[in-house]
Design a protein around this motif. Structure first.
Motif, PDB file in Angstrom:
ATOM      1  N   UNK A   1    -109.898  87.310 -84.214  1.00  0.00           N
ATOM      2  CA  UNK A   1    -110.504  86.459 -85.242  1.00  0.00           C
ATOM      3  C   UNK A   1    -109.743  86.630 -86.551  1.00  0.00           C
ATOM      4  N   UNK A   2    -108.611  85.960 -86.652  1.00  0.00           N
ATOM      5  CA  UNK A   2    -107.796  86.042 -87.859  1.00  0.00           C
ATOM      6  C   UNK A   2    -107.090  84.710 -88.083  1.00  0.00           C
ATOM      7  N   UNK A   3    -106.829  84.362 -89.324  1.00  0.00           N
ATOM      8  CA  UNK A   3    -106.167  83.074 -89.599  1.00  0.00           C
ATOM      9  C   UNK A   3    -104.726  83.081 -89.111  1.00  0.00           C
ATOM     10  N   UNK A   4    -104.265  82.009 -88.475  1.00  0.00           N
ATOM     11  CA  UNK A   4    -102.878  81.961 -87.993  1.00  0.00           C
ATOM     12  C   UNK A   4    -101.891  81.872 -89.154  1.00  0.00           C
ATOM     13  N   UNK A   5    -100.757  82.554 -89.011  1.00  0.00           N
ATOM     14  CA  UNK A   5     -99.695  82.500 -90.011  1.00  0.00           C
ATOM     15  C   UNK A   5     -98.487  81.774 -89.420  1.00  0.00           C
ATOM     16  N   UNK A   6     -97.727  81.104 -90.259  1.00  0.00           N
ATOM     17  CA  UNK A   6     -96.533  80.413 -89.747  1.00  0.00           C
ATOM     18  C   UNK A   6     -95.586  81.386 -89.056  1.00  0.00           C
ATOM     19  N   UNK A   7     -95.060  80.972 -87.912  1.00  0.00           N
ATOM     20  CA  UNK A   7     -94.118  81.809 -87.175  1.00  0.00           C
ATOM     21  C   UNK A   7     -92.727  81.633 -87.767  1.00  0.00           C
ATOM     22  N   UNK A   8     -92.122  82.742 -88.176  1.00  0.00           N
ATOM     23  CA  UNK A   8     -90.838  82.673 -88.869  1.00  0.00           C
ATOM     24  C   UNK A   8     -89.691  82.378 -87.920  1.00  0.00           C
ATOM     25  N   UNK A   9     -89.575  83.125 -86.842  1.00  0.00           N
ATOM     26  CA  UNK A   9     -88.468  82.932 -85.898  1.00  0.00           C
ATOM     27  C   UNK A   9     -88.979  83.161 -84.478  1.00  0.00           C
ATOM     28  N   UNK A  10     -88.792  84.381 -83.980  1.00  0.00           N
ATOM     29  CA  UNK A  10     -89.291  84.749 -82.656  1.00  0.00           C
ATOM     30  C   UNK A  10     -90.235  85.926 -82.833  1.00  0.00           C
ATOM     31  N   UNK A  11     -91.499  85.735 -82.501  1.00  0.00           N
ATOM     32  CA  UNK A  11     -92.485  86.785 -82.711  1.00  0.00           C
ATOM     33  C   UNK A  11     -93.063  87.259 -81.381  1.00  0.00           C
ATOM     34  N   UNK A  12     -93.545  88.507 -81.402  1.00  0.00           N
ATOM     35  CA  UNK A  12     -94.062  89.141 -80.182  1.00  0.00           C
ATOM     36  C   UNK A  12     -95.396  89.819 -80.457  1.00  0.00           C
ATOM     37  N   UNK A  13     -96.291  89.715 -79.485  1.00  0.00           N
ATOM     38  CA  UNK A  13     -97.524  90.482 -79.494  1.00  0.00           C
ATOM     39  C   UNK A  13     -97.910  90.724 -78.040  1.00  0.00           C
ATOM     40  N   UNK A  14     -98.951  91.491 -77.821  1.00  0.00           N
ATOM     41  CA  UNK A  14     -99.357  91.766 -76.440  1.00  0.00           C
ATOM     42  C   UNK A  14    -100.868  91.910 -76.365  1.00  0.00           C
ATOM     43  N   UNK A  15    -101.368  91.838 -75.163  1.00  0.00           N
ATOM     44  CA  UNK A  15    -102.795  92.010 -74.931  1.00  0.00           C
ATOM     45  C   UNK A  15    -103.039  92.753 -73.637  1.00  0.00           C
ATOM     46  N   UNK A  16    -104.220  93.382 -73.540  1.00  0.00           N
ATOM     47  CA  UNK A  16    -104.618  94.086 -72.312  1.00  0.00           C
ATOM     48  C   UNK A  16    -105.955  93.533 -71.850  1.00  0.00           C
ATOM     49  N   UNK A  17    -106.099  93.408 -70.561  1.00  0.00           N
ATOM     50  CA  UNK A  17    -107.365  92.899 -70.033  1.00  0.00           C
ATOM     51  C   UNK A  17    -107.521  93.340 -68.573  1.00  0.00           C
ATOM     52  N   UNK A  18    -108.741  93.724 -68.220  1.00  0.00           N
ATOM     53  CA  UNK A  18    -109.040  94.118 -66.837  1.00  0.00           C
ATOM     54  C   UNK A  18    -109.658  92.950 -66.094  1.00  0.00           C
ATOM     55  N   UNK A  19    -109.336  92.852 -64.819  1.00  0.00           N
ATOM     56  CA  UNK A  19    -109.900  91.768 -63.998  1.00  0.00           C
ATOM     57  C   UNK A  19    -111.376  91.993 -63.691  1.00  0.00           C
ATOM     58  N   UNK A  20    -111.772  93.251 -63.605  1.00  0.00           N
ATOM     59  CA  UNK A  20    -113.148  93.564 -63.258  1.00  0.00           C
ATOM     60  C   UNK A  20    -113.534  94.939 -63.754  1.00  0.00           C
ATOM     61  N   UNK A  21    -114.733  95.361 -63.388  1.00  0.00           N
ATOM     62  CA  UNK A  21    -115.251  96.658 -63.815  1.00  0.00           C
ATOM     63  C   UNK A  21    -114.504  97.784 -63.109  1.00  0.00           C
ATOM     64  N   UNK A  22    -114.162  98.826 -63.882  1.00  0.00           N
ATOM     65  CA  UNK A  22    -113.464 100.005 -63.348  1.00  0.00           C
ATOM     66  C   UNK A  22    -112.131  99.655 -62.683  1.00  0.00           C
ATOM     67  N   UNK A  23    -111.437  98.663 -63.236  1.00  0.00           N
ATOM     68  CA  UNK A  23    -110.109  98.310 -62.729  1.00  0.00           C
ATOM     69  C   UNK A  23    -109.097  98.503 -63.857  1.00  0.00           C
ATOM     70  N   UNK A  24    -107.849  98.829 -63.512  1.00  0.00           N
ATOM     71  CA  UNK A  24    -106.832  99.046 -64.550  1.00  0.00           C
ATOM     72  C   UNK A  24    -106.628  97.788 -65.391  1.00  0.00           C
ATOM     73  N   UNK A  25    -106.314  97.981 -66.654  1.00  0.00           N
ATOM     74  CA  UNK A  25    -106.063  96.845 -67.537  1.00  0.00           C
ATOM     75  C   UNK A  25    -104.655  96.308 -67.324  1.00  0.00           C
ATOM     76  N   UNK A  26    -104.557  94.992 -67.204  1.00  0.00           N
ATOM     77  CA  UNK A  26    -103.267  94.346 -67.063  1.00  0.00           C
ATOM     78  C   UNK A  26    -102.679  94.090 -68.444  1.00  0.00           C
ATOM     79  N   UNK A  27    -101.364  94.127 -68.533  1.00  0.00           N
ATOM     80  CA  UNK A  27    -100.673  93.934 -69.806  1.00  0.00           C
ATOM     81  C   UNK A  27    -100.008  92.564 -69.811  1.00  0.00           C
TER      82      UNK A  27
END
Length: 389
Positions: free
Chosen positions: A91-117
């Motif tokens: 929940x943050x306002x988007x900023x203009x992308x200058x060139x090539x930007x990178x970010x990442x996220x983690x999320x699990x498919x279900x309960x007690x399962x490893x988080x995917x990157x």
């Protein structure tokens, strides 16, 4: 830490037993050696167990549990950053992308399962920074890579140049990577080429008429809230053209806006690419509604022919279906002159990126550079003068 303390206690017990064995004399020597052997065995078992646990933890953070990359590119100010933030629940306002930007996220498919990157790359500047496309796409990442092309529906005259420039450069680079891979691993390269047909049914009527993109591709038409107010005939032409392009490349096509319902559908599609979460099976080809067409579900017969008369088709001199659609579209929406080489605005002087300390240092260094140039110029003139005398 608990395991290490337990091991230390085991060693102390071993040492105590060893000291006790010395006082008992030679008759207890065999018993003492047996205890030492048992303790060493216990130590080895504990050590092996700890190493196994550390290995399991390491694997749970690696590729084995799911690690994918999604590359966003498309129209300048088209809403790419907004989509990424929405998918990552930021929940943050988007900023203009200058060139090539990178970010990442983690999320699990279900309960007690490893988080995917998931690795998210975003190319800024529309079509002005095409050279940067080659950076994140390598032979190592290609297997788990996807492309999301975001085009601004409110600017129909920029649609075709944006799609053509970005996809052509991306496809050429991917083909180059696959060819290079084929020189060292022909089997892997062959599997990569076969993988591009996964979204198409083997008995699809257009199997011989399309050319799927080398890696999964999703085309998103943004700012549908503005597009829906266009003249119906214009909307029909744009929708048919985008449907053809998406189907020809074996891509998914969908429209979005600031609507929460549409953003949720887009989020589901991106989550499928990034985390392997089940994708939506909904379908909408009605030009009076936001399009939502999953790869492989459209067909040339449903899309129809370009909206041009038979007499005009003969005058267009197209050598392929893609070229025909391009000429028809650009006749109705002439492309504007887009500088595809570089953005004339200097980001270093853009006030939105202002930082007083950095800017002051930049001015100081610029002055030093100018002074160096003047001194160098004088030196060369002096050398020329000396050599002349």
């Amino acid at each position: 830490m608990i395991e290490e303390k337990g091991m230390e206690r085991s060693k102390l017990e071993c040492n105590d037993s060893e000291r006790g064995g010395r006082s008992e004399g030679a008759t207890n020597l065999g018993r003492k050696e047996q205890r030492i052997m048992d303790c060493e065995t216990l130590w080895e078992i504990a050590k092996t167990e700890v190493e196994k646990r550390e290995s399991d933890e390491h694997e749970s953070d690696g590729v084995e549990v799911g690690e994918k990359s999604v590359f966003f590119m498309g129209s300048k100010n088209g809403g790419k950053t907004t989509i990424i933030l929405r998918c990552l629940d930021r929940d943050e306002p988007p900023k203009p992308t200058l060139a090539l930007e990178y970010t990442y996220g983690r999320r699990a498919k279900g309960h007690n399962t490893p988080k995917h990157i998931a690795h998210f790359w975003e190319l800024g500047g529309g079509t002005s920074l095409l050279d940067l496309i080659t950076i994140p796409i390598t032979s190592d990442t290609l297997w788990t890579f996807s492309i999301v092309l975001v085009v601004d529906l409110s600017k129909p005259n920029e649609l075709w140049p944006t799609i053509e420039n970005l996809l052509q450069v991306t496809k050429n680079h991917i083909d180059k990577v696959i060819r290079k891979l084929g020189k060292t691993n022909s089997k892997a390269a062959s599997e990569m080429r076969q993988k591009m047909w996964n979204n198409m049914q083997k008995n699809h009527p257009d199997h011989e008429l399309i050319d799927p993109f080398p890696i999964p591709l999703v085309i998103i038409g943004s700012k549908y809230d503005i597009f829906q107010d266009f003249d119906s005939e214009k909307r029909k032409i744009i929708c048919k053209t985008l449907r053809f392009v998406a189907h020809y490349y074996g891509a998914s096509l969908m429209f979005t806006s600031k609507s929460e319902a549409l953003l949720l559908k887009i989020r589901g599609v991106i989550n499928h690419l990034a985390f392997g979460i089940d994708k939506s099976k909904s379908l909408c080809v009605d030009q009076n509604k936001p399009l939502f067409i999953t790869a492989g579900l459209d067909s040339l017969s449903q899309i129809g022919s370009p909206l041009v008369s038979d007499n005009d088709i003969g005058k267009l001199h197209a050598h392929s279906p893609m070229e025909l659609w391009k000429k028809v579209y650009e006749k109705l929406f002439p492309p504007k002159n887009i500088n595809t080489l570089k953005d004339i605005r200097d980001p270093a002087r853009d006030p939105q990126y202002a930082e007083s300390e950095v800017d002051e240092m930049r001015v100081h260094k610029d002055q030093e550079l100018e002074q160096y140039k003047r001194n160098s110029s004088k030196s060369w003139k002096q050398i020329e003068f000396d050599s002349g005398t």
